[in-house]
Design a protein around this motif. Structure first.
Motif, PDB file in Angstrom:
ATOM      1  N   GLN A   4      -3.700   4.701  -7.606  1.00 25.66           N
ATOM      2  CA  GLN A   4      -2.557   5.619  -7.536  1.00 25.66           C
ATOM      3  C   GLN A   4      -2.922   7.065  -7.840  1.00 25.66           C
ATOM      4  O   GLN A   4      -2.260   7.993  -7.340  1.00 25.66           O
ATOM      5  CB  GLN A   4      -1.442   5.148  -8.476  1.00 25.66           C
ATOM      6  N   ARG A   8      -5.163  12.097  -1.740  1.00 26.81           N
ATOM      7  CA  ARG A   8      -4.810  11.533  -0.446  1.00 26.81           C
ATOM      8  C   ARG A   8      -5.550  12.289   0.667  1.00 26.81           C
ATOM      9  O   ARG A   8      -5.683  13.504   0.623  1.00 26.81           O
ATOM     10  CB  ARG A   8      -3.304  11.615  -0.191  1.00 26.81           C
ATOM     11  N   ASP A  10      -5.994  13.696   4.470  1.00 28.76           N
ATOM     12  CA  ASP A  10      -5.199  14.152   5.610  1.00 28.76           C
ATOM     13  C   ASP A  10      -5.708  13.580   6.927  1.00 28.76           C
ATOM     14  O   ASP A  10      -5.101  13.808   7.975  1.00 28.76           O
ATOM     15  CB  ASP A  10      -5.218  15.687   5.698  1.00 28.76           C
ATOM     16  N   VAL A  94      -0.844  12.897   5.465  1.00 25.41           N
ATOM     17  CA  VAL A  94      -0.606  11.828   4.499  1.00 25.41           C
ATOM     18  C   VAL A  94       0.736  11.155   4.790  1.00 25.41           C
ATOM     19  O   VAL A  94       1.778  11.811   4.747  1.00 25.41           O
ATOM     20  CB  VAL A  94      -0.604  12.384   3.061  1.00 25.41           C
ATOM     21  N   LYS A  96       4.138   8.949   4.221  1.00 27.50           N
ATOM     22  CA  LYS A  96       5.037   8.974   3.061  1.00 27.50           C
ATOM     23  C   LYS A  96       5.336   7.588   2.506  1.00 27.50           C
ATOM     24  O   LYS A  96       5.776   7.469   1.368  1.00 27.50           O
ATOM     25  CB  LYS A  96       6.343   9.674   3.433  1.00 27.50           C
ATOM     26  N   ASP A  97       5.126   6.540   3.299  1.00 27.56           N
ATOM     27  CA  ASP A  97       5.455   5.205   2.830  1.00 27.56           C
ATOM     28  C   ASP A  97       4.330   4.651   1.957  1.00 27.56           C
ATOM     29  O   ASP A  97       3.219   5.190   1.928  1.00 27.56           O
ATOM     30  CB  ASP A  97       5.718   4.277   4.014  1.00 27.56           C
ATOM     31  N   GLN A  98       4.614   3.565   1.273  1.00 31.82           N
ATOM     32  CA  GLN A  98       3.677   3.031   0.282  1.00 31.82           C
ATOM     33  C   GLN A  98       2.361   2.573   0.897  1.00 31.82           C
ATOM     34  O   GLN A  98       1.276   2.911   0.401  1.00 31.82           O
ATOM     35  CB  GLN A  98       4.331   1.868  -0.467  1.00 31.82           C
ATOM     36  N   GLN A 101       0.403   5.538   1.980  1.00 32.61           N
ATOM     37  CA  GLN A 101      -0.167   6.220   0.824  1.00 32.61           C
ATOM     38  C   GLN A 101      -1.425   5.511   0.341  1.00 32.61           C
ATOM     39  O   GLN A 101      -2.429   6.151   0.011  1.00 32.61           O
ATOM     40  CB  GLN A 101       0.866   6.270  -0.311  1.00 32.61           C
ATOM     41  N   SER A 104      -4.286   6.118   2.824  1.00 28.79           N
ATOM     42  CA  SER A 104      -4.732   7.506   2.688  1.00 28.79           C
ATOM     43  C   SER A 104      -5.553   7.694   1.419  1.00 28.79           C
ATOM     44  O   SER A 104      -6.555   8.420   1.414  1.00 28.79           O
ATOM     45  CB  SER A 104      -3.518   8.450   2.680  1.00 28.79           C
ATOM     46  N   ALA A 105      -5.147   7.023   0.335  1.00 27.58           N
ATOM     47  CA  ALA A 105      -5.869   7.140  -0.932  1.00 27.58           C
ATOM     48  C   ALA A 105      -7.254   6.504  -0.842  1.00 27.58           C
ATOM     49  O   ALA A 105      -8.250   7.075  -1.309  1.00 27.58           O
ATOM     50  CB  ALA A 105      -5.058   6.492  -2.050  1.00 27.58           C
TER      51      ALA A 105
END
Length: 308
Positions: A4, A8, A10, A94, A96-98, A101, A104-105
């Motif tokens: 978490q 993130r 791009d 990135v 926006k949804d979980q 995310q 992207s992470a």
């Protein structure tokens, strides 16, 4: 896996349109908790194996035919560049949804690690690929991309393609999933990008095309996939050294996933027996061996499956 707090990336192309959520992933992502380039994905192999078993047809025939349709029987990288995909929408950046995310992470973590490791160990500047998220079907530089193919890397356009429904399949079919297991899948495809940057994929492709038999071509494919498994382990080793984000439970889940997606396990599940000459990704034992080799060493040179 503590993802978490990762930055993130791009470098995500989101082609999922309005269907940007996947509630089936909720059990693995959010709370702290291996197919390969140019070949049929794991999902396709399983489906064809089951069809062959049901109809009494040797699954190797169906798989070989599908690979020929997909990309000349040896590699999808030989497909002519595809026309631009007709997508409802494509957003770069990135998500926006979980699940977006998370992807992207993890992608950012591969960028941060390989931008240091590749120059330090091989003297090559790391050029990060884009990762394409899609639902069901999209187009790549290597031809059509369908969810049944599983995640794959296309060296033509230097992009990783991922329908995140594969994570749901991992939960139900491939050892239960988990955040680090999902990260391992992404890191495996990034491993193919590392092979590409090392100048290996073009040579391997040529060797597959010039192979004297399909069995020899398959053997080259296995070595390619096992090296990507090892490179995923190299990434994890270096990420752990710097960021301390992986615990033993994470490693166990990744190993369980590597075992579950071995060609021998998949073939036995589909037809009751395994045919080693038809393997394209490696046996369960081989996949675990090479993942653990990378995890223990953290060194690219330890992943030379072609020297074995």
């Amino acid at each position: 896996m503590e993802w978490q707090n990762f930055r993130r990336s791009d470098n995500v192309e989101d082609r999922r349109g309005d269907d940007s959520s996947d509630p089936s992933i909720g059990g693995g992502l959010g709370a702290p908790g291996g197919i390969g380039a140019g070949h049929l994905g794991l999902g396709a192999i399983i489906i064809l194996g089951l069809i062959g078993w049901a109809l009494g047809i040797d699954p190797r025939v169906l798989i070989g035919g599908a690979e020929m349709i997909q990309g000349g029987g040896q590699s999808a990288t030989q497909s002519s560049p595809a026309q631009p995909a007709q997508q409802a929408s494509t957003e770069t950046g990135v998500p926006k949804d979980q699940i977006g995310q998370f992807v992207s992470a993890i992608l950012a973590e591969t960028e941060d690690v390989w931008s240091q490791v590749l120059p330090a160990q091989k003297g090559i500047q790391y050029v990060p690929p884009h990762l394409v998220l899609y639902n069901g079907f999209t187009r790549s530089g290597c031809g059509g991309a369908a969810a049944s193919m599983g995640p794959f890397y296309c060296p033509v356009d230097k992009k990783v393609y991922l329908d995140t429904s594969f994570f749901r399949d991992m939960q139900t079919k491939y050892g239960g999933g988990g955040d680090f297991a999902y990260a391992y899948v992404i890191a495996h495809e990034i491993g193919h990008h590392i092979q590409d940057q090392l100048g290996m994929l073009t040579k391997i492709q040529a060797a597959e095309q010039n192979a004297d038999s399909q069995e020899q071509a398959n053997a080259l494919s296995v070595r390619t996939e096992l090296m990507a498994d090892c490179l995923a382990g190299v990434w994890a080793n270096n990420a752990q050294t710097k960021y301390h984000v992986i615990d033993q439970g994470d490693v166990e889940k990744a190993v369980a996933t590597a075992q579950a997606i071995g060609d021998d396990r998949l073939q036995k599940a589909a037809q009751g027996y395994a045919v080693p000459d038809s393997f394209t990704h490696g046996s369960a034992a081989q996949r675990v061996q090479w993942l653990e080799t990378g995890l223990k060493s953290g060194q690219i040179d330890s992943c030379n499956t072609f020297a074995q």
